[in-house]
Each structure stands twice: as structure tokens, then as C-alpha cells.
Design an enzyme around this catalytic site. Structure first.
Site: not given
Length: 505
Positions: A198, A311, A402
């Protein structure tokens, strides 16, 4: 030698006392730069003062100020003590006197540049170190402490030398510490892999574009980097003045800004937040990261990059309504809307928006990176993570969220619980995690500029536009390792053109 179990090691800054975790040597809370407090707030990290006595290195150092509750829920756990004095790193090593230097893996945690720490349970370096790597995790400045621009601060620098990306400079300082000290821990300073997820992945990419980081690491793993554009310095300066005005400092001096309480910044409204991207235009990141990669001007190192099958799960934290996003597109850009429906063959706007947001914000990035790697003659490997814990598949109907890949890549499932505590990880989950972590370690140990494939349960060829091969870790949430040819190719070509106008929060 392991039999002597030396728990004391001498670094360039002083002697450390570590601890043993089974057969591994662990050193925690090592300062890699001076505390960025007082006059050192919003300055480049300075050298740490050497110490004479043996320093205890058995507990994690403080993390940067952040929202603790949010980190517990969404960031991987409790970040521990919070402080502006946060520039610490941790090292796990299997052998401090190996017969040959060991590969080094340096982890940059995610959390939108607003939360997280290198000491969170999913990031334990123990399993990767047990494979033969020296693993380093770091803390760095977050939020406004890590990314900030204001005319009064900029005036302190010579022309062309302005710094606004203090968090990126922290990461560079940690890499410089690795170059100075990692041989003492058995590591190879000429084989350093920088990896992150990320915002940590965005950090890896930013450092791939920073002239100040060149030569400090030799390959990178990019997990779920998002395609949001970097913030222009002009916009960052305007926001910095708005932040100062919020605190009643409309014509603030640098001293007045540095006197503000550090803990006051993370509580600010989102409109005053620096956001989950670095600032483009300072000495650390002269050009936007995407601009640099699209022009194939990144550092010449091997990269592995990938994303997850759901995601869009992260959009919940930004209050993004995918159905509303599609409604606006249908009204404002009907041709684009019809094109998306044709590409996906999804007729529920909520699900269509979820899939399109995933691909525009995340899936397109590894594909862009692979093209950029090919253009500079450096190898790249693209992956797709689509595995869900066996006992939690009903909780993840759209695929892997995610961040879900992190404990699989680290092989740290034993430190975590998926979904809720009543659904422990299964034996199958652990087997799958072992296989995935093997690839991460193999990349760190073996990948080089002339590598053509990574060996593992499936031989993984480097990406090439003619084959366009992607290794899928999982399929439909279930265990699988399979190569996919031209995966999402048509839509990703389109999104590469569309994302500059459509990817935003």
C-alpha cells in the site's frame, strides 16, 4: 557462530544487546537517526549520537503519532507507544557470522502514510529470517510530520534543495543505516530488497524515482501500490498554510510551527490531511512517480509487483460509494460507462464500480510497472493475489481484501486471526502461505538484472510484453498457483489512458 549465541553486536553507532527467538537473533528499537523533535521537526533526519554503554535492543521503539484505534482495526494491530521520536528499526537474522553474506529484506509498512509501525504482528521477520534472510522493519514519520510544506519552512533551504517528503528521507536514512551496519548482522549490503504494501509500496516506487536513494537498494517488491497521483508541491504549500491557519497561525514562522504539539496533527479533519501520497517537486521526489515510470526513468533494478482481487475493499475507509461513482459516470460520461459494462459484463452498478475501481486504482499499476521495466531492460515479475482463508470465504465474497496478502508473504499467519477469532487459519492456509513466502525469499536471494525466471512450485518467467505472464496466487479464493497469459490486458490498456482523469479520492 550460533553456538556462541552472541547477543551483543557493535554497530557504527554503538553496542547493542539483543535477544534470541528460537534460533534467530532479534534486535529491536535500534535508532537509525536522531529524534526528529524540537528544532529537528520537518528537517532531514540527522545522525544519531553514538552511545558508550551497551544499548538494550529487546523492545520495539515508538511509532509516529497516529490514530491508534484505526490502526488496530485496519492497520494490522496496536502500534504501541506513540511519539514524535519514532525513527527506529528492527532486525531479525539467522546468523551474525554466516559463511557468506545473507540477502537483506527491508520492509516499509503501509497505512496510507497515516498509521502503522514496523513492529506490528503481521510484519514479524521471523519466518523470512528462518529461510535465510536478514529482515529489517522500520518506523518513519507519518501524516503531517512526514509530509508537509509551508513557505516558512521552505525558506530555510537553498534553491532547489527544498524538502517536503520527510518520511521518504527517513526511509532513505534507514537504508543508509543498512549500508553502514548490516554486515554486522550477517547481511549482504550489496543485495538489499526493499519491499512494502500500500503506502509502503508507494514508498518503494518513490524511492525508485528519487536521486537520493539510488544505489541504496538493489531490487524491490511492490504490493498493492495505488495509482493516485502524487500531490503537487503548490497544492501542498496551500494546504500547509491552511493547516497553520487552523491553529491560528496565518503568518506562521518556522519556530511557531515547530512549537505546535505533535499529537495535534493526526486529529485534523480529512480536508487538511496530507493524504496517502508523497509530494512531487522537492529534492527527494523531483518528478511525480508515475511520470518517471511512464517515461522509463526509474532506477535500473529488478521489480516484483502485484495486487489483490478485491482491493476496492479499502475504499470503505475513504467513504467511496462505487454505485454512486458509476451513476456519475453514466450521467457525465455515458460512453465510458457503456464501455465499462462491455469490458466487464457486469450489470449491477455497485459490483461494476467495485471491479472498475479496483482495476483503475490498483490492478493497472503492476502492468504499468512491468512495461516500464521492459523499457529499461530490467526484469519484472507480476503477480495476482486471489486467495481467501478456507474458513472465512463467506466473509470475502469479492475476493482478497487490500492487505490480505501481507501475512501470507511474511508467512506470519500464526500471529493473526482472519475475519473474526472463531475462524482460525487452517492447515491449508499455512501451506499456501509457505509457498508464497518462498517466492518472496527467492526473489530477495536470487533475482538480478539478468534473471529470466524465479524458481518455485511453479517456474515464474519474468514479464515480457509478448507473453504478458502473471502468476496468480489463488483462484476464486481457493488455493492455486497458475500462470495467466494476457491477464486483464484489454482493460488495463484502457485504464492506463483513463486513470489520470478518473483515479482520485
Amino acid at each position: 557462530m550460533k553456538n556462541r549465541r552472541p547477543l551483543r553486536l557493535r554497530t557504527a553507532e554503538g553496542e547493542l544487546r539483543g535477544s534470541m527467538d528460537e534460533d534467530l537473533f532479534v534486535f529491536k528499537g535500534i535508532p537509525y537517526a536522531a529524534a526528529p523533535v524540537g528544532a529537528l521537526r520537518w528537517r532531514a533526519p540527522q545522525p544519531v549520537a553514538p552511545w558508550r554503554e551497551v544499548r538494550d535492543a529487546t523492545a520495539f521503539g515508538a511509532a509516529s503519532w497516529q490514530n491508534r484505534e484505526l490502526c488496530v482495526v485496519a492497520g494490522g494491530g496496536d502500534p504501541g507507544v506513540l511519539s514524535e521520536d519514532c525513527l527506529y528499526l528492527n532486525v531479525w537474522t539467522p546468523d551474525v557470522e554466516p559463511s557468506r553474506p545473507l540477502p537483506v529484506m527491508v520492509w516499509l509498512h503501509g497505512g496510507g502514510f497515516a498509521m502503522g509501525s514496523g513492529g506490528l504482528p503481521p510484519y514479524s521477520g521471523k519466518p523470512l529470517a528462518a529461510r535465510g534472510a536478514v529482515v529489517v522493519t522500520i518506523n518513519y514519520r507519518l501524516g503531517h510530520l512526514g509530509f508537509f510544506a509551508h513557505p516558512a519552512l521552505d525558506a530555510e533551504y537553498r534553491a532547489g534543495g527544498v524538502v517536503n517528503n520527510f518520511a521518504l528521507l527517513d526511509q532513505i536514512a534507514a537504508l543508509q543505516w543498512v549500508q553502514r551496519n548490516i554486515p554486522t548482522f550477517g547481511g549482504d549490503r550489496d543485495n538489499v530488497t526493499l519491499f512494502g504494501e500500500s503506502s509502503g509500496a508507494r514508498s518503494v516506487l518513490s524511492l525508485c524515482c528519487s536521486p537520493l536513494a539510488e544505489g541504496l537498494f538493489h531490487k524491490g517488491i511492490v504490493q498493492s501500490a495505488y495509482s493516485l497521483p502524487d500531490k503537487p508541491r503548490k497544492a501542498a504549500l496551500q494546504q500547509g498554510e491552511q493547516v497553520a491557519a487552523h491553529f491560528g497561525l496565518r503568518n506562521a514562522t518556522a519556530q511557531q510551527l515547530r512549537e505546535l504539539p505533535a499529537e495535534a496533527f493526526w486529529r485534523l479533519d480529512r480536508s487538511l490531511s496530507p493524504g496517502p501520497v508523497p509530494i512531487a517537486g522537492d529534492a527527494v521526489l523531483p518528478q511525480p512517480m508515475l511520470t518517471t515510470f511512464m517515461a522509463a526513468r526509474q532506477h535500473r533494478i529488478p521489480l516484483m509487483a502485484g495486487s489483490n482481487s478485491d482491493e476496492a475493499s479499502v475504499l470503505t475507509y475513504f467513504d467511496v460509494d462505487t454505485a454512486e461513482m458509476m451513476r456519475q459516470l453514466r450521467v457525465g460520461k455515458p460512453l465510458s460507462y457503456r464501455l465499462l459494462k462491455w469490458l466487464y459484463d457486469i450489470h449491477d452498478d455497485r459490483l461494476l464500480g467495485r471491479a472498475a475501481a479496483r482495476d483503475m486504482a490498483f490492478s493497472v499499476m503492476p502492468w504499468i510497472l512491468m512495461r516500464a521495466q521492459h523499457n529499461i531492460g530490467m526484469p519484472g515479475w507480476r503477480y495476482w493475489f486471489d486467495y481467501v482463508s478456507e474458513q472465512s470465504r463467506d466473509l470475502y465474497p469479492h475476493g482478497a481484501w487490500h492487505g490480505n496478502e501481507v501475512p501470507y508473504a511474511f508467512n506470519t499467519l500464526a500471529t493473526m486471526q482472519p475475519g473474526d477469532g472463531d475462524r482460525p487459519y487452517s492447515a491449508g492456509d499455512h501451506v499456501f502461505s509457505q509457498r508464497m513466502a518462498d517466492y518472496w525469499f527467492t526473489f530477495a536471494r536470487d533475482a538480478g538484472e539478468f534473471s529470466h525466471r524465479l524458481e518455485g512450485a511453479v517456474s515464474w518467467p519474468a514479464w515480457h510484453p509478448g507473453e504478458d505472464m502473471t502468476l496468480a496466487f489463488g483462484d476464486g479464493g481457493k488455493a492455486a498457483l497458475q500462470l495467466k497469459r494476457n491477464f486483464m490486458r484489454a482493460r488495463l490498456r484502457l485504464f492506463r489512458l483513463m486513470m489520470k482523469s478518473m483515479v482520485k479520492l
